[in-house]
Design a protein around this motif. Structure first.
Motif, PDB file in Angstrom:
ATOM      1  N   PRO A 232       0.810  -1.228   0.000  1.00 41.18           N
ATOM      2  CA  PRO A 232       0.000   0.000   0.000  1.00 41.18           C
ATOM      3  C   PRO A 232       0.840   1.274   0.000  1.00 41.18           C
ATOM      4  O   PRO A 232       0.385   2.312  -0.469  1.00 41.18           O
ATOM      5  N   MET A 233       2.078   1.206   0.530  1.00 40.98           N
ATOM      6  CA  MET A 233       2.937   2.385   0.534  1.00 40.98           C
ATOM      7  C   MET A 233       3.252   2.853  -0.884  1.00 40.98           C
ATOM      8  O   MET A 233       3.470   4.048  -1.118  1.00 40.98           O
ATOM      9  N   PHE A 236      -0.200   5.008  -1.606  1.00 39.45           N
ATOM     10  CA  PHE A 236      -0.432   6.130  -0.702  1.00 39.45           C
ATOM     11  C   PHE A 236       0.849   6.910  -0.432  1.00 39.45           C
ATOM     12  O   PHE A 236       0.823   8.145  -0.323  1.00 39.45           O
ATOM     13  N   GLY A 291      -0.296   5.105   4.028  1.00 40.07           N
ATOM     14  CA  GLY A 291       0.516   4.058   3.416  1.00 40.07           C
ATOM     15  C   GLY A 291       1.368   3.334   4.430  1.00 40.07           C
ATOM     16  O   GLY A 291       1.501   2.104   4.394  1.00 40.07           O
ATOM     17  N   GLU A 295       1.104  -0.651   5.452  1.00 34.57           N
ATOM     18  CA  GLU A 295       2.217  -1.601   5.422  1.00 34.57           C
ATOM     19  C   GLU A 295       2.295  -2.381   6.737  1.00 34.57           C
ATOM     20  O   GLU A 295       2.531  -3.593   6.746  1.00 34.57           O
TER      21      GLU A 295
END
Length: 319
Positions: A232-233, A236, A291, A295
């Protein structure tokens, strides 16, 4: 065991015995060893009573009964977990899927080595406005978004290699986009087969108009899951850094302008660029933090039970 046939159902008492007998005829004529897994998703009619009766007369019939209606995705998840066959077939309980397709689906998985074969109901007997057009729209959007070139993502008749169903996690309402989940899990041999579609013989569909909205929301979700669920980092964090950089750039510009170019000009707080820079940096920081938290959640995720089973039939038998 050759084949596990998983059948999720909700209030399909009229069709279960006929479907069972049809499947058994196909299995015997092809000399398959098999199990039929009926997953009762909280039916309120006589469906579980019929499944129990079928289980007593045929030891190859197994059943799971949910305590309430948890949804088709959860039913498939439970079926995948319980299945013991080398090839897994899923089909609907309403007799719209034809069991005569099973032998060819089995050969495509077992002999040709495909990971997933998805049925394609090329000729449908559903209403054009209520099902056909929305299905075509969803399938087009799913192809463009996921890169999986299938015509009918939501067909209930599918065949899987055992390793596939033991790997993927079907949750929420993601049963519509299982091929995308399979691709995201690293299985690349995905294809489709034209299958016969039959008009519903008994009862009525259990899916209302809300499936259209849910379908689009699920498509957005599956796009995110397929690309960023494990990182996800990358989404985001990248958006956060971009927003923060833009805001910080405006802040530097305003500072240089005030200190060196126009020190006697208007106050910084009187300039709209000041608020734009402030908002951009705040949003950028929040996105980056989202983000980062994503993570942490991914790395600490534990398996969760998404349904409650109240009863079972023939589940402790080893085939």
């Amino acid at each position: 065991m050759n084949i596990s046939i998983i059948i999720p159902l909700l209030n399909e008492e009229e069709s279960l015995t006929e479907l069972h007998d049809w499947i058994v005829r196909v299995m015997h004529s092809n000399q398959f060893t098999y199990e039929i897994l009926f997953i009762d998703d909280g039916s309120t009619d006589r469906s579980w009573e019929i499944i129990t009766h079928l289980g007593k007369s045929n030891p190859n019939v197994k059943g799971l009964r949910f305590l309430k209606n948890f949804g088709k995705s959860q039913a498939l998840h439970a079926g995948f977990k319980a299945a013991k066959g080398d090839v897994i077939i899923t089909m609907d309980a309403d007799l719209q899927d034809n069991p005569e397709e099973i032998p060819e689906l089995y050969e495509l998985i077992h002999e040709d080595g495909y990971d997933l074969i998805s049925g394609w109901k090329k000729k449908r007997y559903d209403s054009i406005l209520s099902k056909n057009l929305p299905s075509k729209l969803f399938n087009w959007a799913a192809r463009k978004t996921s890169g999986v070139k299938l015509h009918d993502f939501n067909c209930g008749l599918k065949a899987y290699k055992k390793e596939v169903v033991k790997t993927i996690e079907v949750s929420g309402e993601m049963h519509r986009y299982i091929p995308v989940l399979v691709k995201s899990a690293g299985f690349s041999k995905i294809d489709e087969k034209v299958v016969k579609h039959q008009a519903r013989k008994y009862g009525k569909t259990k899916f209302g108009m809300e499936r259209f909205i849910n379908g689009f929301l699920d498509l957005i979700t599956i796009w995110f899951v397929s690309k960023f669920a494990r990182r996800p980092m990358h989404l985001f964090g990248a958006l956060g850094v971009l927003m923060f950089t833009i805001g910080f750039g405006f802040a530097i510009y305003l500072g240089v302008d005030k200190l060196f170019i126009n020190p006697l000009g208007s106050l910084l707080t009187d300039r709209p660029q000041f608020f734009f820079a402030l908002i951009a940096m705040v949003i950028g920081s929040q996105l980056f933090l989202a983000g980062f938290l994503g993570e942490i959640m991914v790395r600490n995720r534990k398996n969760e039970t998404r349904y409650t089973i109240s009863e079972g039939v023939n589940l402790n038998q080893n085939k």
